[in-house]
Design a protein around this motif. Structure first.
Motif, PDB file in Angstrom:
ATOM      1  N   ALA A  67       0.839  -1.186   0.000  1.00 40.10           N
ATOM      2  CA  ALA A  67       0.000   0.000   0.000  1.00 40.10           C
ATOM      3  C   ALA A  67       0.880   1.244   0.000  1.00 40.10           C
ATOM      4  O   ALA A  67       1.999   1.221   0.511  1.00 40.10           O
ATOM      5  CB  ALA A  67      -0.903   0.000   1.224  1.00 40.10           C
ATOM      6  N   PRO A  68       0.399   2.330  -0.586  1.00 35.40           N
ATOM      7  CA  PRO A  68       1.181   3.565  -0.559  1.00 35.40           C
ATOM      8  C   PRO A  68       1.269   4.125   0.854  1.00 35.40           C
ATOM      9  O   PRO A  68       0.398   3.884   1.697  1.00 35.40           O
ATOM     10  CB  PRO A  68       0.391   4.507  -1.477  1.00 35.40           C
ATOM     11  CG  PRO A  68      -0.997   3.984  -1.421  1.00 35.40           C
ATOM     12  CD  PRO A  68      -0.878   2.503  -1.285  1.00 35.40           C
ATOM     13  N   ALA A  69       2.321   4.876   1.109  1.00 40.38           N
ATOM     14  CA  ALA A  69       2.467   5.534   2.404  1.00 40.38           C
ATOM     15  C   ALA A  69       1.381   6.600   2.564  1.00 40.38           C
ATOM     16  O   ALA A  69       0.891   7.167   1.585  1.00 40.38           O
ATOM     17  CB  ALA A  69       3.855   6.174   2.501  1.00 40.38           C
ATOM     18  N   ALA A  70       0.995   6.878   3.802  1.00 43.99           N
ATOM     19  CA  ALA A  70      -0.081   7.839   4.064  1.00 43.99           C
ATOM     20  C   ALA A  70       0.243   9.214   3.486  1.00 43.99           C
ATOM     21  O   ALA A  70      -0.644   9.911   2.971  1.00 43.99           O
ATOM     22  CB  ALA A  70      -0.337   7.938   5.559  1.00 43.99           C
ATOM     23  N   GLU A  71       1.523   9.622   3.551  1.00 40.60           N
ATOM     24  CA  GLU A  71       1.894  10.941   3.036  1.00 40.60           C
ATOM     25  C   GLU A  71       1.857  11.024   1.520  1.00 40.60           C
ATOM     26  O   GLU A  71       1.967  12.107   0.942  1.00 40.60           O
ATOM     27  CB  GLU A  71       3.285  11.338   3.540  1.00 40.60           C
ATOM     28  CG  GLU A  71       4.424  10.457   3.051  1.00 40.60           C
ATOM     29  CD  GLU A  71       4.718   9.296   3.973  1.00 40.60           C
ATOM     30  OE1 GLU A  71       5.832   8.739   3.863  1.00 40.60           O
ATOM     31  OE2 GLU A  71       3.849   8.939   4.798  1.00 40.60           O
ATOM     32  N   ALA A  72       1.682   9.873   0.846  1.00 36.81           N
ATOM     33  CA  ALA A  72       1.593   9.865  -0.612  1.00 36.81           C
ATOM     34  C   ALA A  72       0.166  10.084  -1.104  1.00 36.81           C
ATOM     35  O   ALA A  72      -0.096  10.003  -2.304  1.00 36.81           O
ATOM     36  CB  ALA A  72       2.128   8.542  -1.164  1.00 36.81           C
TER      37      ALA A  72
END
Length: 354
Positions: A67-72
């Motif tokens: 999964a993508p990082a939250a900041e992405a």
């Protein structure tokens, strides 16, 4: 369409070391891995990385999905990597669909910062999203016979998946299924993705769906979700790897058929807007549904509804992508929120259907 959208904030060198440490522990042997690579041309949701691993005389080409990082600024609110892993396994083993061979699922977020899975990488060609396959490339240059073969073989993937002995009990993580629940989840996704920003053309599409709800729907089946040639790897115009299962769901067969037909229309419309011929004879509704009927004996129905629903779902995603680009300073917020939906003209035309 020419720019590659930013999809990650992670450092590849650090990830490589962490992947090597994790895989060494997983296989119980010293592992060497190549440099990590990010694919280009496709993909904007889960983060995808390529590498080759070697241990004990074995060499395996691998793909890791996380999964993508939250900041992405993720495209979706949640990423069930374990569910995707299981759907791929079932599609391959029970439906005979050439989903990638599922190698390992890691539920522990410790090794890479979040759960992930590793699958085997195939070799082949994928119709690109950027630049779209209707603009340039090997599929556009194919003969009519080759393009038709690719189309028919891709429809055959849906036929095999939908007829496989896979039940709700096999995929409990997908929920109870049903068209009504599927649309309700899209409403929730729209609210999450855009918060207080109202996008009128999408809200009108939700209203159109309510006014044109099918009287009957077929039995629920396991649907691929993101069913389109851009998520398939081909050799000799036949599928060798069916990719991107994160939108899999239980629901009517037409969910996949409508998505496949509309997504080509989306890329074809973009080509026409740019003054290019594109592929006007590819993935036409009548041809796709006729092939599906020949393979399954099932007659697709209410396709206006399902193509509108596909256009709405794609609109929510594309508007979320726009907001993601705003976050990374790649484009401004438009004065008219409808401009965040690249295919608003197509939806507006479809809204006139009765």
């Amino acid at each position: 369409m020419s720019e590659q959208m930013r999809t990650s904030t992670r450092d590849l060198d650090e990830l490589r070391q962490r992947v090597r440490t994790w895989l060494t522990g997983r296989v119980g042997e010293k592992v060497e891995i190549s440099e990590l690579e990010r694919p280009s041309g496709n993909g904007m949701s889960s983060e995808t990385l390529f590498f080759t691993a070697a241990w004990a005389g074995n060499t395996t080409k691998c793909v890791v999905r996380m999964a993508p990082a939250a900041e992405a600024v993720p495209i979706f609110p949640a990423y069930d990597l374990g569910g995707q892993f299981e759907v791929m396994r079932l599609a391959r083993e029970r439906a005979g669909v050439p989903a990638p061979r599922a190698l390992w699922f890691e539920a522990d977020p410790g090794p890479l910062g979040m759960p992930f899975f590793v699958m085997e990488r195939e070799d082949g060609l994928v119709p690109a999203d950027v630049m779209p396959y209707t603009f340039e490339g090997w599929l556009l240059e194919a003969t009519p016979e080759q393009a038709r073969r690719l189309q028919d073989e891709t429809v055959a993937v849906l036929a095999a998946l939908h007829q496989a002995p896979i039940t709700a009990a096999d995929v409990p993580f997908l929920g109870p299924g049903g068209l009504r629940r599927h649309v309700e989840e899209q409403r929730a996704y729209y609210a999450w993705a855009h918060g207080r920003t109202r996008i009128p053309v999408l809200e009108k599409a939700f209203g159109w769906l309510a006014d044109h709800w099918p009287e009957k729907t077929g039995d629920d089946v396991l649907t691929w979700g993101d069913a389109r040639p851009g998520n398939v790897m081909y050799r000799d115009f036949a599928p060798v790897a069916v990719l991107d299962w994160e939108m899999a769901a239980l629901g009517p067969r037409e969910l996949d058929l409508g998505w496949m037909i509309f997504l080509h229309r989306f890329f074809q419309d973009v080509a026409v807007i740019m003054g290019l011929p594109g592929m006007p004879d590819f993935m036409r509704r009548d041809d796709v549904c006729a092939k599906y009927r020949d393979l399954t004996g099932y007659e697709p129905r209410n396709m206006d509804f399902y193509e509108m629903y596909a256009a709405l779902r794609h609109g929510i995603i594309m508007a979320r992508v726009w907001q993601r680009r705003i976050h990374f300073g790649e484009q401004p917020m438009p004065a008219d929120p409808d401009e965040m939906v690249m295919h608003r003209a197509a939806i507006e035309e479809m809204l006139l259907r009765t």
